[in-house]
Design an enzyme around this catalytic site. Structure first.
Site, PDB file in Angstrom:
ATOM      1  N   ASN A 272      -7.473  -3.378  14.692  1.00  0.00           N
ATOM      2  CA  ASN A 272      -8.870  -3.669  14.320  1.00  0.00           C
ATOM      3  C   ASN A 272      -8.961  -4.828  13.320  1.00  0.00           C
ATOM      4  OD1 ASN A 272      -7.930  -2.559  11.971  1.00  0.00           O
ATOM      5  ND2 ASN A 272      -9.414  -0.902  11.843  1.00  0.00           N
TER       6      ASN A 272
ATOM      7  N   GLU B   6      -9.768  -2.152   5.654  1.00  0.00           N
ATOM      8  CA  GLU B   6     -10.409  -1.960   6.950  1.00  0.00           C
ATOM      9  C   GLU B   6     -11.618  -2.897   7.072  1.00  0.00           C
ATOM     10  OE1 GLU B   6      -8.867  -0.297   9.046  1.00  0.00           O
ATOM     11  OE2 GLU B   6      -7.864   1.428   8.162  1.00  0.00           O
TER      12      GLU B   6
ATOM     13  N   ASP C  79       0.824  -1.208   0.000  1.00  0.00           N
ATOM     14  CA  ASP C  79       0.000   0.000   0.000  1.00  0.00           C
ATOM     15  C   ASP C  79       0.861   1.262   0.000  1.00  0.00           C
ATOM     16  OD1 ASP C  79       0.947  -0.440   2.581  1.00  0.00           O
ATOM     17  OD2 ASP C  79      -1.022  -0.837   3.422  1.00  0.00           O
TER      18      ASP C  79
ATOM     19  N   HIS D 239      -7.273  -5.131  10.489  1.00  0.00           N
ATOM     20  CA  HIS D 239      -7.025  -4.845   9.074  1.00  0.00           C
ATOM     21  C   HIS D 239      -5.734  -5.521   8.596  1.00  0.00           C
ATOM     22  CE1 HIS D 239      -4.771  -0.766   9.888  1.00  0.00           C
ATOM     23  NE2 HIS D 239      -3.921  -1.757   9.873  1.00  0.00           N
TER      24      HIS D 239
END
Ligand code: PGA
Length: 244
Positions: A135, A142, A67, A137
């Site tokens: 979380n 996400e 990314d 990801h």
């Protein structure tokens, strides 16, 4: 998913380095899927040391990254291109023109995603390295990202912006959007290595390894991969029912 629990970060980095280096030694033309973040820094240091001491060569290795922030030029010290150079590539004999990452300055976002997907199809990865967010990801996928998604642009969640703010002068400077490989693209790698360090990852690690396989916890898709290894330190593994 194979799970390895290590006593600390250094041991985790050593185990991860053994795996990455063996991929390159077995196939000097390997394609490595690489990741940024604080987790792989120890691994990258050990890969650089091994290259210098033992001569493992990256001359014919290709690399693709997960990314990149939108809007940051590669010269910005918070861009992921910059991170990869300073933490790894500048210490290896890899050909920089064979190291790939999304272009954070691309004007046509859809065209850039299509370019990256085509590149990934042309460069099947021997291994994909991943970190995990608190979380759940993986890369910037996400919770809620459909599993079949390929490279796309995401708006970072408040949680991710707050987590990444530690690398910037202030939270206001954290880019709000990023290009990321999608879960589908990640799953196409032959082998996956996911690293988790610290207590703040423990819940996500448990959900990934023992909870339902669901886009609400993006990393849970990895349970569907035939060759995925998780290396977690004791803190990140602390909520797992089953140990090693
Ligand atoms: P970290 O990030 O390695 O900095 O903890 C991992 C991630 O959010 O994917």
């Amino acid at each position: 998913m194979k799970i390895i629990v290590t006593k600390d970060y250094e041991t985790l980095s050593e185990k991860a380095a053994e795996i990455m280096i063996s991929v390159v030694r077995e196939n000097p033309n390997a394609v490595l899927g690489l990741a940024t973040g604080s987790t792989p820094i120890g691994l990258y240091r050990l890969m650089a040391e091994d290259h210098q001491k033992n001569g493992t060569s990256y001359k014919n290795v290709r690399a693709v990254n997960l990314d990149e922030y939108l809007g940051l030029p590669p010269t910005n010290d918070q861009s992921y291109r910059y991170f990869m150079r300073t933490n790894l590539f500048d210490h290896l004999d890899i050909d920089l023109s064979e190291t790939h990452i999304e272009d954070g300055l691309a004007k046509d976002e859809a065209a850039e995603c299509a370019r990256y997907d085509a590149l990934l199809r042309n460069l099947p990865r021997d291994i994909q390295l991943l970190g995990i967010g608190a979380n759940g990801h993986i890369a910037f996928n996400e919770p809620g990202t459909p599993f079949e998604t390929e490279t796309h642009v995401v708006s970072l969640t408040e949680n991710t912006i707050a987590m990444n703010a530690r690398f910037f002068k202030s939270e206001d400077e954290v880019p709000r959007r990023a290009f990321t490989m999608g879960p589908k693209s990640i799953m196409e790698a032959k082998k996956i290595l996911i690293l988790a360090v610290g207590e703040n990852k423990a819940r996500a690690v448990r959900e990934m390894a023992e909870g339902p396989v669901s886009p609400s916890l993006p990393a849970s898709i990895l349970r569907l991969h035939p060759d995925c290894t998780l290396i977690a330190d004791e803190a990140a593994a602390s909520l797992l029912k089953k140990g090693e």
